[in-house]
Write an enzyme that holds these catalytic residues in place. Structure first.
Site, PDB file in Angstrom:
ATOM      1  N   ALA A 116      42.336  57.859  35.880  1.00  0.00           N
ATOM      2  CA  ALA A 116      41.165  57.137  35.401  1.00  0.00           C
ATOM      3  C   ALA A 116      40.216  56.928  36.574  1.00  0.00           C
ATOM      4  O   ALA A 116      40.603  57.112  37.723  1.00  0.00           O
ATOM      5  CB  ALA A 116      41.563  55.790  34.821  1.00  0.00           C
TER       6      ALA A 116
ATOM      7  N   GLU B  25      41.914  49.990  37.487  1.00  0.00           N
ATOM      8  CA  GLU B  25      40.485  50.352  37.511  1.00  0.00           C
ATOM      9  C   GLU B  25      39.622  49.087  37.444  1.00  0.00           C
ATOM     10  O   GLU B  25      38.590  49.008  38.089  1.00  0.00           O
ATOM     11  CB  GLU B  25      40.136  51.304  36.367  1.00  0.00           C
ATOM     12  CG  GLU B  25      41.003  52.558  36.291  1.00  0.00           C
ATOM     13  CD  GLU B  25      41.108  53.352  37.593  1.00  0.00           C
ATOM     14  OE1 GLU B  25      40.174  53.299  38.411  1.00  0.00           O
ATOM     15  OE2 GLU B  25      42.156  54.009  37.801  1.00  0.00           O
TER      16      GLU B  25
ATOM     17  N   HIS C  14      39.396  47.443  40.820  1.00  0.00           N
ATOM     18  CA  HIS C  14      38.497  48.152  41.730  1.00  0.00           C
ATOM     19  C   HIS C  14      37.087  47.551  41.738  1.00  0.00           C
ATOM     20  O   HIS C  14      36.336  47.772  42.681  1.00  0.00           O
ATOM     21  CB  HIS C  14      38.388  49.617  41.331  1.00  0.00           C
ATOM     22  CG  HIS C  14      39.357  50.528  42.022  1.00  0.00           C
ATOM     23  ND1 HIS C  14      39.630  50.446  43.366  1.00  0.00           N
ATOM     24  CD2 HIS C  14      40.101  51.575  41.553  1.00  0.00           C
ATOM     25  CE1 HIS C  14      40.507  51.401  43.692  1.00  0.00           C
ATOM     26  NE2 HIS C  14      40.816  52.088  42.611  1.00  0.00           N
TER      27      HIS C  14
HETATM   28 ZN    ZN Z   1      42.198  53.649  42.331  1.00  0.00          ZN
END
Ligand code: ZN
Length: 882
Positions: free
Chosen positions: A271, A307, A310
């Site tokens: 992803a 994700e 992040h």
């Molecule tokens: Zn990553």
């Protein structure tokens, strides 16, 4: 494609960018074969750059340039710029004041099978820009330390592309003649171009919301192809869980008003964390109880969280250059591991992570591709999205957490966010923030960032009954790796506990210290003594609790000592580890018996140890099932000087069968007690019941017992969830079974329209030890559902065969190697990134016997002689042979 000797990029050559791009206005007129990209860049000279160059060099690959305009009024001619295969140099750009450059180019998404930049997946247009994909969209300063504000307008046919998405917030939309429409997006946060994304297609959306700790409502949207809309609920719940956790544990709140996830079926990686618009491999979004297993559910929650996390560790604070990849990945993997541990079982999560690290990252560290978590050089950065950068990177962050404690670590992360929000920084900046917030010196610890290889800790001890002291001597040594002949001692946290012979906790009291149940020893020298006092009897020693450092432990321990620790260690990781060491030592002994044609006999201590585990009441059934699991063939292989896949397989199967014969009643009872026809239950209890039951089934199916075979068949037919159905099919495929063929056919019939389930069907057959597996794999390559252009399918068939089937991949006649090389050569032109990842199965050729070494290197050389070899494949194949 590249010439045969591609360039190497070095960390030591880093210089600051000569120019900054402050803002970029992108306009896409989308079309499958001919997309027009107009990019209006506002640039200025970077005053910090010492370069005297007055030319602006932009990167760009596979682009058809149409025009370049300076400051909106001067159309440049080919005298004003030079275009090469991978760059555009504009001569003599303004040096004193900001200037605007408008570039028009076209691209062809349809022929983009490398899946980097803008490409087509099942009729949907989507992008992947990390690491260097943006240069395949338009000319740009494609490096992470150039951060710009993006505005994006997408124009497309309304019928084919009703949904048009990009980063940030939607600011305007409208209709155009000819059934066209447009949508404009604005991302208020500066970002590097690798975080850019666009998606266009016929998509359905599951929508929900999240209220942040400060009371802001965030709209959450998950976009999928229409037939997948019933498989998004778990991903949505996972996202909400991750958002809450990050607020609670790190104080990090989401910043935009909208968070979008799009599931794409053709994707090179897992992803991608594009700002406000994550693009996901369908594998990590879609789940319904009948189509996804418990471990799929767990992986989806983990990747969604990864994700999402992040957004702070990667997007708000990004990497200065790609050598710093572990800055965002190591930290974010650590964060997602902790999240999953909190959500499920800390013990089980830690064991699963360590298992992966020890079987796969340790092999990387011991092979020709060994590199530090912050590499010094690369040819193709895509090749450095490795287990070392990710998983060992996470272990390094975990060690900082262990050394500083949870509170100290939080102080450090708060300071890191406060200091560097909005910046592109280095691993060094991260360590400095941790040091400053805690007033500690991590100078020696920094070596973990620059030294490759897995350290070996050798532990010995002496007990002094008269003085009631225990002296623990720990030596550290790290074997040489390519380019690093000599290693300096590392700063290693070693968590230790002591146990008295009656099973009670012995005090851990270092000379001059206070007593505690366990202690963290800080090993900093090549050899160090640690003296424990006040011990009334010689204790059993539990070292490296929780796997407190990514090292190999060498410690002489008898089977009896290991059996004692398996019964009494209060540390869940070390308790499991004792069992693995116990049975691992025995299997390695049996491997020698197989090799010397000696009769195989299982040491009764193993049967006793398993019987004791079976007799105890366990609350965490998933953990219980891990205690009953044998070390994998890959892990056992790592323990051998010269790997003998056939002997390992025979020895391990013998142990499994003997345990099943001796413990049949207990295993059967456990199976029956935990067998329910459940659907859609995803609490820890239900997951644990399925896990322990299916572990028992796997043992029992080693027996040649018709009643048991019927159980498996029955479970396959009546299962109401994919975990149970897959587990039953798996034992039927991996053992001789009367209904094997029929069930494989039925399974395909039942699930042929669910791509992710069919991936499982391919992978299961490709990893089977059954004698006809190689022929099956060849036949499956010609199956209508197989497609070399779909990375998930390639990983399911070719990846599973080469990486999860040591027995058949390493067949003595070399047919497995030749098969893999054929596929890599075919993939080299189609998708270099996927091709280079497939080489890893050949990289460890030095670990095998001379005959296999010759066969493996011959195939690596054949790969090297491929015409138009990509730099991805060139780098891995050439380094593997070096
Ligand atoms: Zn990553």
């Amino acid at each position: 494609m590249r010439d045969a000797s591609p360039q190497t990029t070095y960390l030591k050559d880093y210089t600051v960018p000569e120019y900054f791009i402050h803002s970029v206005a992108l306009n896409f007129v989308l079309d499958e074969e001919n997309t027009l990209v107009t990019s209006r860049l506002t640039l200025s000279r970077n005053p910090a750059s010492r370069s005297m160059e007055t030319d602006l060099v932009l990167t760009g690959e596979n682009l058809l340039l149409r025009r370049v305009v300076l400051n909106d009024d001067t159309e440049l001619t080919d005298k004003d710029y030079q275009k090469t295969l991978d760059s555009l140099t504009v001569y003599n750009v303004p040096q004193q004041q900001p200037f605007v450059l408008t570039i028009e180019n076209t691209i062809n998404p349809k022929i983009n099978t490398a899946l980097e930049g803008l490409y087509l997946s099942n009729g949907m247009l989507c992008t992947q820009c990390e690491a260097e994909g943006f240069r395949k969209i338009t000319y740009f300063l494609d490096r992470p330390d150039v951060m710009a504000k993006f505005t994006t307008t997408l124009v497309a046919d309304k019928g084919r592309y009703p949904v048009l998405l990009s980063n940030g917030n939607k600011i305007a939309q409208g209709e155009l003649p000819g059934n066209q429409h447009w949508v404009s997006w604005e991302d208020p946060f500066s970002k590097p171009c690798y975080l850019f994304a666009l998606v266009a297609g016929q998509l359905e959306c599951l929508e929900d919301k999240f209220t942040t700790q400060s009371g802001r409502d965030i709209s959450l949207q998950i976009f999928v192809e229409p037939h997948d809309l019933d498989k998004c609920a778990h991903a949505m719940q996972s996202l909400q869980n991750a958002m809450r956790w990050d607020e609670e544990v790190y104080g990090c709140e989401y910043d935009l008003d909208l968070y979008m996830i799009v599931a794409v079926s053709h994707f090179n990686m897992g992803a991608m964390e594009n700002k406000g618009l994550n693009v996901f491999n369908t594998k990590f979004v879609l789940a319904r109880p009948d189509t996804a297993t418990d471990s799929d559910y767990e992986h989806i929650e983990g990747v969604i969280a990864h994700e999402y996390f992040h957004n702070w560790t990667g997007n708000r604070i990004t990497c200065r250059d790609w050598f710093q990849l572990s800055l965002k990945e190591g930290f974010t993997v650590f964060r997602d591991q902790e999240f999953t541990g909190d959500r499920t079982s800390k013990a089980v999560k830690r064991i699963e992570d360590v298992n992966m690290l020890r079987t796969r990252q340790f092999a990387e560290d011991a092979g020709p591709l060994a590199h530090p978590i912050r590499p010094d050089a690369y040819i193709e950065i895509n090749n450095f999205y490795t287990l070392t950068v990710y998983e060992k990177g996470a272990e390094v962050v975990r060690m900082i957490h262990t050394l500083l404690g949870a509170e100290g670590f939080r102080k450090g992360s708060d300071l890191y966010f406060a200091r560097h929000d909005g910046q592109a920084v280095t691993c060094e900046d991260f360590v400095k923030a941790m040091e400053a917030a805690n007033n500690v010196d991590l100078s020696q610890f920094r070596r973990w960032y620059s030294q490759a290889g897995t350290p070996v800790l050798t532990v010995s001890h002496t007990y002094n009954a008269a003085g009631q002291t225990l002296t623990l001597t720990i030596k550290q040594h790290c074997p040489p790796t390519p380019g690093q002949a000599v290693k300096e001692p590392l700063h290693i946290p070693v968590k230790v506990g002591l146990i008295y012979p009656d099973g009670s906790v012995a005090p851990c009291q270092l000379e001059g210290g206070t007593a505690a149940d366990e202690v963290i020893l800080e090993l900093t020298q090549a050899e160090q003594d640690f003296v424990f006092t006040g011990l009334t009897a010689a204790p059993a020693i539990s070292v490296l609790r929780g796997f407190s450092a990514p090292v190999k432990l060498v410690m002489e321990r008898s089977l009896e000592e290991l059996a004692f620790l398996l019964s009494h260690d209060s540390d869940t990781f070390n308790r499991w580890e004792a069992g693995q060491q116990l049975v691992g030592q025995v299997i390695i002994g049996l491997v020698a018996d197989v090799q010397n044609n000696r009769e195989l006999r299982l040491d009764p201590i193993i049967i006793d140890a398993f019987r004791q585990v079976l007799a105890q009441p366990w609350e965490d059934l998933s953990y219980f099932s891990l205690l009953l699991s044998l070390p994998s063939e890959t892990y056992l292989a790592e323990q051998m000087e010269v790997i003998d896949v056939v002997a390992i397989h025979k020895a391990r199967e013998f142990v499994k069968l003997t345990l099943a014969e001796n413990l049949q009643n207990a295993l059967q009872t456990l199976y029956l007690n935990n067998h329910r026809d459940e659907s859609g239950q995803f609490d820890a209890g239900a997951i644990g019941r399925r896990r322990i039951k299916n572990t028992c089934l796997s043992y029992l199916c080693a027996l040649d017992d018709l009643a048991i075979k019927n159980w498996a068949h029955q479970q396959f037919k009546t299962a109401k969830n994919m975990t149970d159905q897959m587990a039953a099919l798996s034992v039927m495929v991996n053992n001789p079974h009367y209904a094997r063929k029929q069930c494989l056919t039925d399974f395909y019939q039942q699930w042929q329209h669910e791509a992710l389930v069919i991936d499982k069907w391919f992978a299961l057959q490709a990893s089977s030890p059954a004698p006809d597996t190689f022929a099956t794999v060849q036949a499956l390559m010609a199956h209508p559902a197989f497609d070399l252009g779909t990375p998930n399918r390639v990983r399911a068939l070719i990846g599973a065969f080469s990486q999860a089937n040591p027995l058949h991949f390493h067949a003595a006649n070399g047919q497995g190697y030749q098969f893999l090389a054929d596929q890599i050569i075919a993939l080299n032109t189609l998708n270099p990134q996927v091709a280079s990842r497939m080489i890893s199965a050949l990289t460890s050729w030095r670990r095998y016997d001379a005959s296999r070494q010759a066969l493996m290197t011959a195939q690596l050389e054949r790969i090297m002689s491929t015409e138009a070899i990509s730099k991805d494949v060139y780098e891995i194949a050439s380094k593997s042979l070096a």
